[in-house]
Design a protein around this motif. Structure first.
Motif, PDB file in Angstrom:
ATOM      1  N   VAL A   1      55.508  67.663  72.705  1.00  0.00           N
ATOM      2  CA  VAL A   1      54.312  67.884  71.895  1.00  0.00           C
ATOM      3  C   VAL A   1      53.098  67.370  72.661  1.00  0.00           C
ATOM      4  O   VAL A   1      53.017  66.173  72.976  1.00  0.00           O
ATOM      5  CB  VAL A   1      54.420  67.191  70.524  1.00  0.00           C
ATOM      6  CG1 VAL A   1      53.195  67.491  69.670  1.00  0.00           C
ATOM      7  CG2 VAL A   1      55.689  67.634  69.799  1.00  0.00           C
ATOM      8  N   VAL A   2      52.166  68.275  72.950  1.00  0.00           N
ATOM      9  CA  VAL A   2      51.015  67.960  73.805  1.00  0.00           C
ATOM     10  C   VAL A   2      49.728  68.242  73.043  1.00  0.00           C
ATOM     11  O   VAL A   2      49.459  69.382  72.647  1.00  0.00           O
ATOM     12  CB  VAL A   2      51.050  68.788  75.101  1.00  0.00           C
ATOM     13  CG1 VAL A   2      49.880  68.406  76.012  1.00  0.00           C
ATOM     14  CG2 VAL A   2      52.381  68.607  75.825  1.00  0.00           C
ATOM     15  N   ASP A   3      48.928  67.209  72.844  1.00  0.00           N
ATOM     16  CA  ASP A   3      47.606  67.331  72.224  1.00  0.00           C
ATOM     17  C   ASP A   3      46.584  67.454  73.340  1.00  0.00           C
ATOM     18  O   ASP A   3      46.300  66.495  74.057  1.00  0.00           O
ATOM     19  CB  ASP A   3      47.331  66.097  71.360  1.00  0.00           C
ATOM     20  CG  ASP A   3      45.885  65.995  70.898  1.00  0.00           C
ATOM     21  OD1 ASP A   3      45.173  67.021  70.923  1.00  0.00           O
ATOM     22  OD2 ASP A   3      45.472  64.881  70.518  1.00  0.00           O
ATOM     23  N   LEU A   4      46.027  68.652  73.486  1.00  0.00           N
ATOM     24  CA  LEU A   4      45.067  68.900  74.559  1.00  0.00           C
ATOM     25  C   LEU A   4      43.663  68.449  74.177  1.00  0.00           C
ATOM     26  O   LEU A   4      42.865  68.114  75.048  1.00  0.00           O
ATOM     27  CB  LEU A   4      45.067  70.386  74.904  1.00  0.00           C
ATOM     28  CG  LEU A   4      46.401  70.877  75.458  1.00  0.00           C
ATOM     29  CD1 LEU A   4      46.659  72.312  75.076  1.00  0.00           C
ATOM     30  CD2 LEU A   4      46.453  70.706  76.956  1.00  0.00           C
ATOM     31  N   GLY A   5      43.359  68.459  72.895  1.00  0.00           N
ATOM     32  CA  GLY A   5      42.035  68.032  72.463  1.00  0.00           C
ATOM     33  C   GLY A   5      41.751  68.442  71.040  1.00  0.00           C
ATOM     34  O   GLY A   5      41.625  69.635  70.759  1.00  0.00           O
TER      35      GLY A   5
ATOM     36  N   LEU B   1      51.881  63.535  73.538  1.00  0.00           N
ATOM     37  CA  LEU B   1      51.113  63.313  74.762  1.00  0.00           C
ATOM     38  C   LEU B   1      49.679  63.747  74.505  1.00  0.00           C
ATOM     39  O   LEU B   1      49.410  64.930  74.298  1.00  0.00           O
ATOM     40  CB  LEU B   1      51.719  64.117  75.918  1.00  0.00           C
ATOM     41  CG  LEU B   1      50.969  64.077  77.252  1.00  0.00           C
ATOM     42  CD1 LEU B   1      50.880  62.659  77.787  1.00  0.00           C
ATOM     43  CD2 LEU B   1      51.643  64.988  78.263  1.00  0.00           C
ATOM     44  N   HIS B   2      48.757  62.789  74.477  1.00  0.00           N
ATOM     45  CA  HIS B   2      47.346  63.079  74.203  1.00  0.00           C
ATOM     46  C   HIS B   2      46.584  63.179  75.526  1.00  0.00           C
ATOM     47  O   HIS B   2      46.501  62.208  76.280  1.00  0.00           O
ATOM     48  CB  HIS B   2      46.727  61.971  73.342  1.00  0.00           C
ATOM     49  CG  HIS B   2      47.321  61.849  71.975  1.00  0.00           C
ATOM     50  ND1 HIS B   2      47.062  62.748  70.969  1.00  0.00           N
ATOM     51  CD2 HIS B   2      48.162  60.922  71.449  1.00  0.00           C
ATOM     52  CE1 HIS B   2      47.717  62.377  69.876  1.00  0.00           C
ATOM     53  NE2 HIS B   2      48.396  61.281  70.138  1.00  0.00           N
ATOM     54  N   LEU B   3      46.024  64.345  75.806  1.00  0.00           N
ATOM     55  CA  LEU B   3      45.317  64.569  77.068  1.00  0.00           C
ATOM     56  C   LEU B   3      43.798  64.485  76.933  1.00  0.00           C
ATOM     57  O   LEU B   3      43.099  64.327  77.932  1.00  0.00           O
ATOM     58  CB  LEU B   3      45.709  65.926  77.657  1.00  0.00           C
ATOM     59  CG  LEU B   3      47.189  66.075  78.016  1.00  0.00           C
ATOM     60  CD1 LEU B   3      47.452  67.426  78.649  1.00  0.00           C
ATOM     61  CD2 LEU B   3      47.654  64.948  78.940  1.00  0.00           C
ATOM     62  N   HIS B   4      43.270  64.647  75.730  1.00  0.00           N
ATOM     63  CA  HIS B   4      41.839  64.443  75.462  1.00  0.00           C
ATOM     64  C   HIS B   4      40.939  65.252  76.399  1.00  0.00           C
ATOM     65  O   HIS B   4      40.061  64.699  77.058  1.00  0.00           O
ATOM     66  CB  HIS B   4      41.479  62.947  75.562  1.00  0.00           C
ATOM     67  CG  HIS B   4      42.290  62.069  74.659  1.00  0.00           C
ATOM     68  ND1 HIS B   4      42.224  62.151  73.284  1.00  0.00           N
ATOM     69  CD2 HIS B   4      43.204  61.097  74.938  1.00  0.00           C
ATOM     70  CE1 HIS B   4      43.049  61.259  72.751  1.00  0.00           C
ATOM     71  NE2 HIS B   4      43.663  60.614  73.729  1.00  0.00           N
TER      72      HIS B   4
END
Length: 350
Positions: free
Chosen positions: A110-114, A125-128
């Protein structure tokens, strides 16, 4: 400008194994072609895996999430807070894709790009890359750097999938407003009027669908000069999760990992990936034909044969997850059925 890695060569299919798999299909105890699309799937997977008897044992599901500035134009029935809330639901195990991944014993990335809300969730995984994209009805959705970073995020998930020994990649998405971004990207790449591409998404009424089409029409006019290049089309009217999906599909093709493409948003991202690097098409399987009108148009443009047609419109990678057992059964039939000679069954005369 497209990142250089996106244009690198894709791994070729193993044509010798493909011919051997076709020959095996001819010898199995059934009329030739009687298992239809399942036969073609098994042969393609054999060529992709370079194995006469392919298997799908460890699927990988990557969920890419991001918010969309275009939501301020009134194109969604849901508030943007839902994006972050669903990220929590994914890792808590309560979302549809969470249930399906458990049933399939699949890895879940699970990837949070923004997102608009600043989040810090265990298991995400928070990439902001930004607080969502900009409103593409007024300016480009992403900077060059943001779009390149989102493409790389997809590639990085593929690296994690391969490190885990995965043999099938499923991309999913979450982001309020992303059917608008997908429709805009599909309209730009296909040259279709938004009115024939847009649908209700998560539940817009007829007036809402018309408004969505009008917003996309304005955006396509605003960005017309940039839309002839697939990377620039993605950057101007796409979204973080669309870019990550495109990057993942390209990386899978380059690394030799079969892809099962989900619904409308994922298929729009696949179209963008194919426009950037046409050879990646060989690595894409298509799970289902969804309820959004634009989905069928994009599938047609990719000469795709979807496996299911169940009226799905959830997203998250759920339709692709539902189709995994069909791939597994296609492989089992191909690998475990007896040949005419093994079963001492008379074949038809040559």
């Amino acid at each position: 400008m497209t990142t250089n890695w996106c244009l690198q060569a894709c791994r070729p299919l193993d044509q010798l194994v493909r011919e051997q798999a076709l020959e095996r299909q001819q010898q199995l105890t059934k009329p030739t072609g009687s298992l239809g699309q399942l036969e073609r799937l098994a042969v393609l997977l054999a060529a992709q895996q370079a194995k006469l008897k392919p298997r799908i044992d460890k699927p990988w599901v990557a969920i890419f999430a991001g918010d969309h500035g275009v939501v301020e134009e009134g194109v969604s029935a849901y508030p943007q807070a839902v994006t972050g809330q669903m990220l929590q639901n994914f890792v808590a195990g309560g979302a549809a894709i969470s249930v399906l991944a458990r049933q399939l014993n699949a890895g879940l990335d699970v990837v949070d790009l923004g997102t608009v809300q600043s989040l810090a969730l265990t298991g995400v995984l928070h990439l902001h890359l930004g607080p969502g994209t900009a409103n593409f009805a007024r300016q480009p959705a992403m900077s060059v750097e943001q779009c390149q970073a989102a493409l790389q995020a997809g590639r990085d998930s593929v690296t994690r999938a391969l490190a885990a020994g995965s043999d099938l990649f499923i991309g999913g998405e979450m982001g309020i407003g992303n059917t608008t971004a997908a429709a805009a990207l599909a309209s730009a790449l296909l040259g279709h009027a938004p009115s024939v591409v847009v649908g209700p998404g998560t539940g817009l009424d007829e007036a809402g669908v018309r408004r969505k089409a009008e917003v996309i029409e304005r955006a396509l006019t605003l960005h017309a000069a940039a839309l002839t290049d697939p990377f620039e089309a993605l950057r101007h009217v796409g979204g973080f999760e669309l870019a990550a999906l495109s990057g993942a599909y390209l990386a899978c093709a380059q690394q030799g990992l079969p892809v099962l493409v989900d619904g409308f948003i994922c298929t729009a991202a696949a179209l963008c990936a194919v426009r950037m690097n046409p050879a990646c098409r060989d690595w894409l399987l298509f799970a289902h034909s969804g309820a959004e009108p634009g989905h069928r148009l994009v599938l047609q443009s990719l000469a795709a044969e979807p496996l299911l047609d169940l009226g799905l419109r959830l997203g998250e990678g759920s339709g692709a997850a539902l189709a995994v057992p069909l791939l597994q059964l296609a492989c089992a039939l191909h690998g475990e059925m007896a040949t005419f000679a093994e079963a001492a069954v008379s074949d038809r005369p040559a």
